[in-house]
Design a protein around this motif. Structure first.
Motif: not given
Length: 141
Positions: A97-108
């Motif tokens: 199992v692996s976790f990939l955290a994503t997210g850019d500078r703008r809030l969704s």
């Protein structure tokens, strides 16, 4: 609907099956395409799912790795992963199992506010002082 177990099926010869789980279809598709473009001596199969559990009536291959994709700026994404974890057997967490955290500078805006008050700070390291005085005096450093 059943719990995913790592040894439910026998492994295929020179094949690996990866299951990407996340709420953002475009990101999952882009990640899958990038993985499949890589030159590999074995056959790689990538399956996508919005959440777990998977339907039990589907004849699916053995899953060798589960990657949970979490958008740090989406409560829905984080909640989806938390709920999906209940459908994974504990033995899967030993290297499968692996976790990939994503997210850019703008809030969704369409998924709600960020999961915590300081979610934007997760993008960059920062030091925090826990007390009024440093634990180690600067002269000793």
């Amino acid at each position: 609907m059943s719990v995913l177990r790592p040894l439910d099926k026998l492994p295929g010869l020179n094949t690996a099956t990866i299951l990407l789980v996340g709420t953002e279809d475009a990101l999952l598709q882009q990640l899958a395409e990038a993985m499949l473009k890589e030159d590999c001596t074995s056959e790689l199969k990538v399956h996508l799912a919005k959440s777990l559990p998977l339907p039990s009536n589907v004849n699916r291959p053995r899953i060798d790795l589960i990657v949970f994709v979490v958008n740090l700026h989406s409560k829905h994404s984080l909640r989806n992963v938390e709920e999906s974890l209940h459908h994974v057997d504990a033995t899967f967490f030993l290297g499968k199992v692996s976790f990939l955290a994503t997210g850019d500078r703008r809030l969704s805006s369409h998924h709600g506010a960020a999961p915590g008050p300081h979610a934007a700070d997760l993008r960059r390291p920062c030091a925090q002082r826990l007390g009024p005085e440093p634990a180690v005096p600067a002269a000793e450093l």
